[in-house]
Motif scaffolding. Structure first.
Motif, PDB file in Angstrom:
ATOM      1  N   ARG A 669       0.911  -1.114   0.135  1.00  0.00           N
ATOM      2  CA  ARG A 669      -0.035  -0.007  -0.009  1.00  0.00           C
ATOM      3  C   ARG A 669       0.924   1.376  -0.007  1.00  0.00           C
ATOM      4  O   ARG A 669       0.485   2.184  -0.679  1.00  0.00           O
ATOM      5  N   GLU A 670       2.002   1.174   0.734  1.00  0.00           N
ATOM      6  CA  GLU A 670       2.548   2.444   0.905  1.00  0.00           C
ATOM      7  C   GLU A 670       3.619   2.531  -0.564  1.00  0.00           C
ATOM      8  O   GLU A 670       3.420   3.728  -0.842  1.00  0.00           O
ATOM      9  N   GLN A 671       4.064   1.579  -1.186  1.00  0.00           N
ATOM     10  CA  GLN A 671       4.425   1.840  -2.561  1.00  0.00           C
ATOM     11  C   GLN A 671       3.692   2.257  -3.521  1.00  0.00           C
ATOM     12  O   GLN A 671       4.001   2.848  -4.394  1.00  0.00           O
ATOM     13  N   ASP A 672       2.407   1.687  -3.386  1.00  0.00           N
ATOM     14  CA  ASP A 672       1.377   2.102  -4.401  1.00  0.00           C
ATOM     15  C   ASP A 672       1.056   3.685  -4.119  1.00  0.00           C
ATOM     16  O   ASP A 672       0.885   4.305  -5.236  1.00  0.00           O
ATOM     17  N   GLY A 673       1.023   4.151  -3.166  1.00  0.00           N
ATOM     18  CA  GLY A 673       0.997   5.532  -2.790  1.00  0.00           C
ATOM     19  C   GLY A 673       2.079   6.247  -3.329  1.00  0.00           C
ATOM     20  O   GLY A 673       1.972   7.312  -4.079  1.00  0.00           O
ATOM     21  N   GLN A 674       3.550   5.739  -3.118  1.00  0.00           N
ATOM     22  CA  GLN A 674       4.573   6.537  -3.579  1.00  0.00           C
ATOM     23  C   GLN A 674       4.533   6.476  -5.298  1.00  0.00           C
ATOM     24  O   GLN A 674       4.932   7.462  -5.940  1.00  0.00           O
ATOM     25  N   ILE A 675       4.219   5.384  -5.851  1.00  0.00           N
ATOM     26  CA  ILE A 675       3.814   5.363  -7.316  1.00  0.00           C
ATOM     27  C   ILE A 675       3.267   6.282  -7.843  1.00  0.00           C
ATOM     28  O   ILE A 675       3.307   6.855  -8.904  1.00  0.00           O
ATOM     29  N   GLN A 676       1.997   6.460  -7.144  1.00  0.00           N
ATOM     30  CA  GLN A 676       0.879   7.255  -7.769  1.00  0.00           C
ATOM     31  C   GLN A 676       1.250   8.736  -7.441  1.00  0.00           C
ATOM     32  O   GLN A 676       1.151   9.455  -8.417  1.00  0.00           O
ATOM     33  N   GLU A 677       2.053   9.195  -6.333  1.00  0.00           N
ATOM     34  CA  GLU A 677       2.646  10.489  -6.294  1.00  0.00           C
ATOM     35  C   GLU A 677       3.887  10.620  -7.339  1.00  0.00           C
ATOM     36  O   GLU A 677       3.754  11.724  -7.983  1.00  0.00           O
ATOM     37  N   LEU A 678       4.549   9.612  -7.778  1.00  0.00           N
ATOM     38  CA  LEU A 678       5.645   9.801  -8.690  1.00  0.00           C
ATOM     39  C   LEU A 678       5.104  10.153 -10.200  1.00  0.00           C
ATOM     40  O   LEU A 678       5.324  11.091 -10.865  1.00  0.00           O
ATOM     41  N   LYS A 679       3.899   9.223 -10.287  1.00  0.00           N
ATOM     42  CA  LYS A 679       3.251   9.320 -11.782  1.00  0.00           C
ATOM     43  C   LYS A 679       2.610  10.936 -11.705  1.00  0.00           C
ATOM     44  O   LYS A 679       2.618  11.453 -12.883  1.00  0.00           O
ATOM     45  N   GLU A 680       2.215  11.340 -10.841  1.00  0.00           N
ATOM     46  CA  GLU A 680       1.401  12.668 -10.664  1.00  0.00           C
ATOM     47  C   GLU A 680       2.698  13.785 -11.002  1.00  0.00           C
ATOM     48  O   GLU A 680       2.607  14.537 -11.609  1.00  0.00           O
ATOM     49  N   GLN A 681       3.910  13.485 -10.401  1.00  0.00           N
ATOM     50  CA  GLN A 681       5.012  14.315 -10.546  1.00  0.00           C
ATOM     51  C   GLN A 681       5.348  14.321 -11.788  1.00  0.00           C
ATOM     52  O   GLN A 681       5.739  15.207 -12.742  1.00  0.00           O
ATOM     53  N   VAL A 682       5.482  12.982 -12.498  1.00  0.00           N
ATOM     54  CA  VAL A 682       5.764  12.885 -14.155  1.00  0.00           C
ATOM     55  C   VAL A 682       4.982  13.475 -14.888  1.00  0.00           C
ATOM     56  O   VAL A 682       5.449  14.441 -15.993  1.00  0.00           O
ATOM     57  N   SER A 683       3.647  13.466 -14.651  1.00  0.00           N
ATOM     58  CA  SER A 683       2.589  13.936 -15.378  1.00  0.00           C
ATOM     59  C   SER A 683       2.890  15.713 -15.333  1.00  0.00           C
ATOM     60  O   SER A 683       2.774  16.376 -16.454  1.00  0.00           O
ATOM     61  N   SER A 684       3.081  16.287 -14.139  1.00  0.00           N
ATOM     62  CA  SER A 684       3.182  17.768 -14.006  1.00  0.00           C
ATOM     63  C   SER A 684       4.443  18.111 -14.755  1.00  0.00           C
ATOM     64  O   SER A 684       4.342  19.037 -15.463  1.00  0.00           O
ATOM     65  N   LEU A 685       5.521  17.155 -14.541  1.00  0.00           N
ATOM     66  CA  LEU A 685       6.853  17.547 -15.431  1.00  0.00           C
ATOM     67  C   LEU A 685       6.523  17.558 -16.649  1.00  0.00           C
ATOM     68  O   LEU A 685       7.014  18.624 -17.685  1.00  0.00           O
ATOM     69  N   SER A 686       5.737  16.675 -17.298  1.00  0.00           N
ATOM     70  CA  SER A 686       5.632  16.424 -18.783  1.00  0.00           C
ATOM     71  C   SER A 686       4.972  17.770 -19.382  1.00  0.00           C
ATOM     72  O   SER A 686       5.398  18.257 -20.354  1.00  0.00           O
ATOM     73  N   SER A 687       3.874  18.070 -18.569  1.00  0.00           N
ATOM     74  CA  SER A 687       3.012  19.437 -19.052  1.00  0.00           C
ATOM     75  C   SER A 687       3.904  20.581 -19.119  1.00  0.00           C
ATOM     76  O   SER A 687       3.917  21.397 -19.978  1.00  0.00           O
TER      77      SER A 687
END
Length: 938
Positions: A669-687
């Motif tokens: 569960r902790e890793q899933d949360g971290q992955i979700q946060e990283l995905k959001e950051q990658v999406s933000s950086l992409s934009s």
């Protein structure tokens, strides 16, 4: 009766005709007469004969009377005669009480006759429909006998008539109109009709409730004087009980309609409570029952809790407590009020806290709990009142750890107040009094103060009692065992059993799930020999229950033993049972408890209801404890030491396995949360990268425009060198354009700096435990390389611009102002070149950090692969569990299908299936509420 002979057509001369002949002639006249007056006279004559010649009129005239109801609808007088005649045929007189056996036999024959005619009348369902249609007639001579006839049919054949009314269009609505009739006799008889109609039929109860019955009934009760009213108030309350009892849908509708608040004025009893009439007592008793229906323990917990909350908020509980502490209230009303308050506060923390704060109007004021307990331990009080007080005390402590602590605290040495009587002192006084009923009630009450509360069980071990002068004090636990061992000295046999049962229930509740209390109990060397002696003896039927409870107490000592006492470990106690009692004999004595008749009665309802004091042996909560412990104790006694060791090892293994699974689940569960946060950051950086690319593209286009303008300016300077004014204007434009370019370049540098900071934060958050995919890293690398290429291209463009600017300077060296502008442009371009070089270095450093991230992510990928393998194993186990659950559901579905087929077979064989008509009616006209289904499932 001359008019009868006039209708028949002859005078009574000579031998008079029999009743059957007269009825037959009147029926012929009804059937053949063409004049309405003749038929009316014949029906009036049949009405006069219907009581004396009930059999003859019912057998020969019923069909003719029904036809009159169908054909002569315009004449209300003949309709009234026909309805009265039918009522006389089918009614069952419940008020007459036969004096001797001959009259009793005759009355029974009359009742059977009325039932037969009722069955014949409703054999044609159209007759009931016709009767419902006639009730729409406002004429008193039609409506009133119609109401009485339908009520008589419901009393005789309730279920069939209910089914017909239910399927009749607007059938229930027509009957509800009776409550709005301005004539009181019709309204009152309408109440009796609706009472019979709503008995045991949930569908009709719902329809009546949604026809605004609650509002109308409460208005009638208020108009008639509430509790001071007459028999009409009683009828309204009985109808309300029919509508609400065991009907969760109507109860919820009653609560949501704010009708609970309208019940409060019913219980506003004045200061002068002398001279209560029998009717007032009956009305108030029914009102209290109505409150109990809304908060009954058998209702859904959520519904009960919401009703309890509403009763506290509107002041109804406060009003009931006022009656509870008032003087001059009849004993039966006081008893029912105590029971009502009990269920209003049961399991409700707010209501329990309020009840604890209620004081009796005495000098000095005493808590209501203390006053009630004084009545409970007083053997002069009525038996039902003592039972009600015990129930009230149990409800006060139900799921109330705070209240339990307050009761136990009154027994502790540090809180005892010698100047006042406390609840704990009253309980101890009742526990050791000479009255066996007080012993039992006090023991059960004290057991409820310990129910599911380990802290209070340990606190009660501190209680010390002074038995006599000159002797040291003993603990409460030891004193209870002393009374058990000395029980044979009691005089009455029944009293001895009741006292022993009460003390044994207290001890079993006390030491259950409390190893410290078990150790204290076993520390007394006399307790275990006493229990083994009691269990092994062959005594009478009454003593077998005591033997079973002794076996239960000894079994609890085994099951909750922490082996802290060397002489009484689990293994040694089991060896003692095997040598002194025998395991089979022990289990047999233990099983006798649940086979006792009084155990089954106590297990049905939380309220202690006993027909006689000697039947008070079991408490409801204790029956649930026995049901929970019996199987565990039996297994603990029968198992060998090797089996126990194996089970303990298996248990430890399972606990370890469960803990590992829990840890992995938390990690996933902790890793899933971290992955979700990283995905959001990658999406933000992409934009953000897209925005930077757009900015670079715009600047490239602007640079190209500047180059074009520079070339044009260069050509103009070459051709028109003498025109200083024009050159100065063009150079000014060029200077402004270069300043815009510089600002845009600074903005680009700021955006690149922010991007570098975000990437640095992302690099810090990446840990070896993350399973970020390599595709994200590759995408980031590609974006960085594109950015570097764009920066290099921009640097080259700036360099080219600088070179061309130098050429422009050389071409325009003759003009001092132009040289100054070009030098300024040259310096700015040099600064921008330096900044671009700095950006190149930062991009190079960023690429180096990216390489480090790739190495860390490669190590994280291996960890993620291991976690994925473990996750797949857990998912496989979950699928196996779901598959087993699906198999169970299929088995249940097959069982339901078998039950349905058996019901059809029973129906085909002529057997009566319970509630079949009700179920058919619901399927046609009413959808069951979800609450009814959930309650049925439970």
């Amino acid at each position: 009766m001359n008019y009868i002979w006039e209708v028949v057509g002859r005078q009574p001369t000579g031998q008079q005709p029999s009743g059957a002949d007269t009825v037959q002639k009147l029926c012929d006249r009804v059937a053949s007469s063409t004049l309405l007056e003749d038929r009316r006279d014949a029906v009036r004559a049949l009405k006069s004969l219907s009581k004396k010649y009930r059999m003859e009129v019912g057998t020969m005239a019923m069909d003719h009377l029904v036809r009159i109801l169908q054909s002569d609808r315009t004449d209300t007088e003949i309709l009234g005669y026909a309805l009265d005649t039918l009522y006389n045929i089918v009614c069952i007189d419940e008020e007459e009480e036969p004096d001797d056996s001959e009259e009793e036999s005759q009355q029974k024959q009359e009742d059977d006759l009325g039932a037969q005619f009722s069955e014949k009348f409703i054999g044609e369902p159209d007759n009931i429909t016709l009767l419902l249609t006639l009730l729409e007639e406002f004429d008193f001579h039609v409506r009133w006998p119609g109401v009485k006839l339908l009520t008589a049919l419901l009393k005789s054949q309730c279920a069939p008539v209910q089914s017909i009314v239910l399927v009749s269009p607007m059938g229930v609505s027509r009957l509800m109109d009776l409550l709005a009739d301005s004539r009181e006799v019709i309204r009152n008889d309408g109440l009796l009709l609706l009472q019979q109609l709503t008995k045991g039929n949930t569908a009709i109860q719902k329809i009546v409730a949604f026809e605004n019955a609650f509002e109308r009934l409460l208005e009638i009760i208020k108009e008639e004087g509430s509790s001071d009213g007459g028999i009409v108030v009683e009828d309204c309350l009985l109808l309300l009980l029919n509508l609400l009892k065991n009907n969760s849908s109507n109860q919820n509708f009653f609560k949501e309609g704010s009708y609970i608040q309208k019940m409060k004025p019913w219980f506003e009893v004045g200061d002068d409570n002398s001279g209560w009439s029998a009717q007032k007592a009956t009305n108030l008793h029914l009102m209290l029952q109505l409150v109990r229906v809304m908060v009954s323990p058998v209702n859904a917990p959520g519904a009960t809790a919401s009703c309890q909350k509403a009763m506290f908020q509107c002041g109804l509980l406060q009003q009931l407590c006022t009656i509870l502490m008032a003087t001059g209230v009849p004993a039966d009303i006081l008893t029912e009020t105590i029971n009502t308050v009990s269920e209003v506060i049961r399991g409700s923390e707010v209501n329990q806290d309020y009840f604890a704060s209620v004081n009796a109007p005495s000098n000095p004021p005493r808590p209501a709990i203390v006053v009630l307990l004084m009545s409970m331990v007083n053997e002069r009080q009525p038996f039902v009142l003592r039972c009600a007080v015990l129930y009230c005390f149990q409800c006060f402590l139900y799921k109330n750890h705070k209240g339990q602590g307050e009761i136990v605290a009154t027994l502790l040495p540090s809180t005892i107040d010698a100047s006042s009587i406390s609840a704990g002192q009253l309980l101890c006084g009742g526990l050791f009094s000479a009255d066996s009923l007080s012993n039992w009630c006090a023991a059960v009450a004290l057991a409820h103060a310990l129910q599911d509360n380990l802290t209070q069980k340990e606190q009660l071990l501190r209680v010390q009692l002074a038995t006599s002068l000159g002797k040291p004090p003993v603990s409460l636990l030891q004193q209870c065992t002393n009374i058990l061992s000395q029980g044979d000295k009691l005089e009455r046999r029944g009293s001895r059993v009741q006292t022993k049962v009460g003390l044994l229930m207290l001890l079993c509740t006390w030491i259950t799930n409390c190893p410290i209390a078990v150790m204290h109990f076993l520390h007394n060397q006399d307790n275990v020999p006493f229990l083994t002696a009691q269990i092994s003896e062959n005594q009478g039927e009454d003593e077998r229950l005591v033997q079973g409870l002794c076996a239960l107490l000894l079994g609890i000592c085994i099951y909750y033993n922490d082996n802290s006492l060397e002489n009484y470990t689990k293994e040694k106690l089991k060896q003692l049972i095997e040598k002194r009692i025998g395991k089979e004999n022990f289990v047999e004595k233990l099983g006798f408890i649940t086979k006792h008749e009084l155990y089954s009665r106590a297990a049905q309802k939380p309220q202690p209801i006993f027909s006689a004091p000697e039947h008070m042996l079991f408490d409801h909560e204790f029956t649930k404890l026995i049901k929970e412990l019996e199987g565990m104790i039996t297994k603990a006694v029968l198992k060998s030491s090797e089996e126990e060791k194996k089970e303990e090892e298996v248990k430890k293994t399972l606990e370890q396995h469960d803990s590992i699974i829990t840890q992995y689940n938390a990690l996933i569960r902790e890793q899933d949360g971290q992955i979700q946060e990283l995905k959001e950051q990658v999406s933000s950086l992409s934009s953000q990268s897209e925005m930077l690319q757009n900015t670079v593209t715009q600047q490239l286009s602007q640079i190209q425009q500047h180059k074009d303008q520079y070339n044009i300016l260069k050509l103009k300077l070459g051709k028109d060198a003498p025109v200083n004014g024009l050159q100065t204007e063009e150079q000014s434009q060029l200077r402004e354009q270069l300043e815009d370019l510089q600002r845009q370049h600074q903005r680009l540098q700021t955006q690149l700096t922010e991007r570098d900071a975000l990437i640095t934060g992302l690099e810090a958050e990446v840990t070896p435990s993350t399973d970020r995919s390599s595709s994200d890293v590759t995408e980031l690398q590609r974006e960085l390389e594109d950015l570097r290429a764009q920066l290099q291209s921009q640097s080259a463009e700036i360099t080219e611009l600088q070179r061309e600017n130098q050429e422009l300077l050389r071409a325009s060296h003759a003009t001092g102002s132009e040289v100054g502008v070009c030098e300024e442009l040259e310096s700015r371009l040099s600064a921008q070149t330096a900044e671009a070089q700095k950006l190149k270095e930062e991009v190079q450093a960023l690429l180096q950090r990216k390489e480090v991230m790739e190495k860390e992510l490669s190590s994280a990928s291996s960890s993620a692969a291991i976690m994925e393998t473990e996750k797949s194993q857990l998912q496989h186990e979950l699928q196996e569990s779901k598959k087993e659950q699906d198999d169970l559901l299929m088995l249940l579905a097959d069982q339901d299908q078998k039950i349905l087929s058996l019901r059809h077979r029973l129906k085909a064989l002529g057997e009566t299936i319970e509630d079949e008509d009700d179920l058919d009616a619901r399927d046609q006209f009413y959808d069951d509420d979800d609450d009814d289904e959930e309650e049925g499932d439970e």
